[in-house]
Design a protein around this motif. Sequence first.
Motif, PDB file in Angstrom:
ATOM      1  N   GLY A  35       0.800  -1.219   0.000  1.00  0.00           N
ATOM      2  CA  GLY A  35       0.000   0.000   0.000  1.00  0.00           C
ATOM      3  C   GLY A  35       0.833   1.270   0.000  1.00  0.00           C
ATOM      4  O   GLY A  35       0.323   2.370   0.110  1.00  0.00           O
ATOM      5  N   HIS A  36       2.163   1.108  -0.124  1.00  0.00           N
ATOM      6  CA  HIS A  36       3.067   2.259  -0.058  1.00  0.00           C
ATOM      7  C   HIS A  36       2.799   3.233  -1.198  1.00  0.00           C
ATOM      8  O   HIS A  36       2.650   2.826  -2.344  1.00  0.00           O
ATOM      9  CB  HIS A  36       4.521   1.781  -0.111  1.00  0.00           C
ATOM     10  N   VAL A  37       2.752   4.499  -0.867  1.00  0.00           N
ATOM     11  CA  VAL A  37       2.543   5.526  -1.893  1.00  0.00           C
ATOM     12  C   VAL A  37       3.860   6.268  -2.114  1.00  0.00           C
ATOM     13  O   VAL A  37       4.425   6.830  -1.178  1.00  0.00           O
ATOM     14  CB  VAL A  37       1.441   6.525  -1.452  1.00  0.00           C
ATOM     15  N   TYR A  38       4.345   6.236  -3.350  1.00  0.00           N
ATOM     16  CA  TYR A  38       5.594   6.930  -3.677  1.00  0.00           C
ATOM     17  C   TYR A  38       5.317   8.392  -3.955  1.00  0.00           C
ATOM     18  O   TYR A  38       4.212   8.778  -4.327  1.00  0.00           O
ATOM     19  CB  TYR A  38       6.248   6.296  -4.909  1.00  0.00           C
ATOM     20  N   ASP A  39       6.357   9.202  -3.790  1.00  0.00           N
ATOM     21  CA  ASP A  39       6.247  10.614  -4.127  1.00  0.00           C
ATOM     22  C   ASP A  39       6.263  10.761  -5.647  1.00  0.00           C
ATOM     23  O   ASP A  39       6.732   9.875  -6.355  1.00  0.00           O
ATOM     24  CB  ASP A  39       7.429  11.397  -3.533  1.00  0.00           C
ATOM     25  N   PRO A  40       5.774  11.925  -6.145  1.00  0.00           N
ATOM     26  CA  PRO A  40       5.868  12.163  -7.595  1.00  0.00           C
ATOM     27  C   PRO A  40       7.343  12.200  -8.003  1.00  0.00           C
ATOM     28  O   PRO A  40       8.208  12.457  -7.169  1.00  0.00           O
ATOM     29  CB  PRO A  40       5.226  13.532  -7.793  1.00  0.00           C
ATOM     30  N   PRO A  41       7.635  11.944  -9.287  1.00  0.00           N
ATOM     31  CA  PRO A  41       9.026  12.005  -9.755  1.00  0.00           C
ATOM     32  C   PRO A  41       9.681  13.318  -9.341  1.00  0.00           C
ATOM     33  O   PRO A  41       9.031  14.357  -9.309  1.00  0.00           O
ATOM     34  CB  PRO A  41       8.904  11.896 -11.275  1.00  0.00           C
ATOM     35  N   ASN A  42      10.960  13.247  -9.026  1.00  0.00           N
ATOM     36  CA  ASN A  42      11.689  14.401  -8.507  1.00  0.00           C
ATOM     37  C   ASN A  42      12.898  14.675  -9.408  1.00  0.00           C
ATOM     38  O   ASN A  42      13.756  13.809  -9.567  1.00  0.00           O
ATOM     39  CB  ASN A  42      12.135  14.064  -7.084  1.00  0.00           C
TER      40      ASN A  42
END
Length: 128
Positions: free
Chosen positions: A12-19
Amino acid sequence: QSGTSGNANDPGHVYDPPNPECDAKISSLMSELYSLESSARSDVSSAIQSAKDEYHALPASQRTFANKVSIAYKHLSSVESTYDSAVSSVVSEMRSVLQEYNQPETVADQAWSYYQSAKRSMISSLGG
């Protein structure tokens, strides 16, 4: 959002938007890997030539298949361990950067898989 655990193994981990900063660091590390690949190919060629020279310097009676394999292995195994270590180090650094920016580690997995595949391909082209 799944809490603040930051555990990438959590489905269920939510990644950050591309950086962009992360992408730049990863791009730089990929360049390092390409450079290592080029050096590895060159070092393998040199190791093969050294092995051939050593083999051909043997008296004819000692030019056996077993000696050929032994000499080739001696020269190539140190090249392999050098690059296994170097590539592993760069891929670990990639993983750290990706974790720091909460990004998926897919590119690091792909880089390691590519290295393993290129190594297998190089070994089979040598007849090993």
